[in-house]
Design an enzyme around this catalytic site. Sequence first.
Site, mmCIF file in Angstrom:
data_model
loop_
_atom_site.group_PDB
_atom_site.id
_atom_site.type_symbol
_atom_site.label_atom_id
_atom_site.label_comp_id
_atom_site.label_asym_id
_atom_site.label_seq_id
_atom_site.Cartn_x
_atom_site.Cartn_y
_atom_site.Cartn_z
ATOM 1 C CB ALA A 147 105.951 5.843 13.779
ATOM 2 N NE ARG A 168 109.926 10.759 7.350
ATOM 3 C CZ ARG A 168 109.999 10.024 6.305
ATOM 4 N NH1 ARG A 168 108.949 10.024 5.481
ATOM 5 N NH2 ARG A 168 111.284 9.503 5.875
HETATM 6 FE FE1 CFM Z 1 116.201 7.975 7.278
HETATM 7 FE FE2 CFM Z 1 114.553 7.869 8.922
HETATM 8 FE FE3 CFM Z 1 114.766 10.015 7.204
HETATM 9 FE FE4 CFM Z 1 116.821 9.563 9.063
HETATM 10 FE FE5 CFM Z 1 115.179 10.710 10.781
HETATM 11 FE FE6 CFM Z 1 113.104 9.348 10.676
HETATM 12 FE FE7 CFM Z 1 113.357 11.452 8.925
HETATM 13 MO MO1 CFM Z 1 112.988 11.669 11.481
HETATM 14 S S1 CFM Z 1 116.636 7.394 9.385
HETATM 15 S S2 CFM Z 1 116.600 9.973 7.146
HETATM 16 S S3 CFM Z 1 117.478 10.569 10.676
HETATM 17 S S4 CFM Z 1 114.071 7.809 6.878
HETATM 18 S S5 CFM Z 1 114.167 10.036 12.453
HETATM 19 S S6 CFM Z 1 112.873 6.948 10.381
HETATM 20 S S7 CFM Z 1 111.529 10.722 10.123
HETATM 21 S S8 CFM Z 1 114.404 12.598 10.168
HETATM 22 S S9 CFM Z 1 113.479 11.543 6.807
#
Ligand code: CFM
Length: 475
Positions: A63, A94
Amino acid sequence: LEGITKEKTQELVEKTLDLYTEKARAKRAPHMSANDPEDSGCAIRSNRKTVPGVMSARGCAYAGAKGVVWGPIRDMVHVSHGPIGCGYYSWGTRRNLVDGTMGVDVFSAMQFTSDFQERDIVYGGDEKLRKICDEAKELFPLTKGISILSECPVGLIGDDINAVAKNAAKDLEIPVVPCNCEGFRGVSQSLGHHISNDTIRDHIIGTREFAEPIGDYDIALIGDYNIGGDAWASKKILEEMGLNVKAIWTGDGQIEHIAATHQVKLNLIHCYRSMNYMAKVMEEKYGIPWMEFNFFGPTQIAKSLREIAAQFDDKIKENAEKVIAKYTEPMQKVIDEYRPRLEGKTVMVFVGGLRPRHTIGAYEDLGMKVIASGYEFAHTDDYDRTYPEMDKGTLVFDDASEIELEKWVEAMRPDLVASGVKEKYVFQKAGVPFRQMHSWDYSGPYHAYDGFPIFARDIDMAINSPTWGLVKAPF
Ligand code: CFM
């Protein structure tokens, strides 16, 4: 903060742990604590294996690789290699938006999968994978590359995707990147980020140069995935202050720009958790400085614009002030409209690896307080950045289970829960306002000056909806 003390929160933590058997209690106890910004002793344990049998909101390494780092690169074909489910459930959820013509020069909303059957598990899937690479190039001749994202069985049966990728890259004359991100690796999606960063390091970075000569104001935007258009909003104000955003990692991303990022003058990193690895690699290998910034809410945006400008000359510094001045009035209008409706409201935040700390200022701009905040998969360096942002006595937690969240919401009664889709309906059914803070609940952008009015409207809509008067909560 009224009614919230370190002692009371610690008491709540103890009561929550009483739900568990002795063994589970010992494992979960170090993952939750009352915050004390002055006392480093409250350090939360993180990045550990989830206690078996305890329901977790985490994802897997695949993921983190397919959904987070590689998937948003728009001009490549991303192959989910293995059984069909992983590809299906990482398909478009996403909301990492892209520009371009789908199926012609953009492929990010399409699903490519090798759809493993028993036969492939027994005899191996290498031949099939090679065929997929050939077909992808034939069907979509404008694709700028192919990524191969391994699902669990590929690693378990020992297929050699690296050899397939190497041969395919040679024959098809495009980058074909093998990413050994099997879901069983590590404890969460976080390792998928790291593995993906490593594959970009090994296969992509430094393989291209920008068409135009590089200038003093050329930068890269790292760790913005364009959720609901976030990266576009961020890019806009960086360019308004006179910087050139040469590459975005990886929201609305283009592989040739990413490959030439070793030429930029500064790496600006928004999501530190998912991309600090590459920022550090580029610093060590190419001497590119990097800095973190925060584009949530006008207070943090202005602070960040000034810190970014401080890396450049007076022209950029003056421009930054002009940009801040230009948006001061429209942002004040947003605050004047929503703050009276949100003043004093409280929030519990539980998201991935960045937003639990980065969104705090945006709530505060609206007069709200974050009384509890936790990460699904953060590491120690993320928690160290979080304690100073939270008030004394607030709850900080790691990899919470559903029952823990329920207990905390029942006891702390936040006016809003800001978390993921697995949490959403539990709390809405309990009569607690909720926003899904991964995909921005089909809204966004929330980044930069374009994002804040939308964020404010959405939070108001969630909390002040008359619907809540009609719901009978079980507590
Ligand atoms: Fe960074 Fe993420 Fe994201 Fe995140 Fe997230 Fe995520 Fe996301 Mo869901 S750490 S900011 S708080 S990339 S969990 S793995 S997918 S919101 S854009």
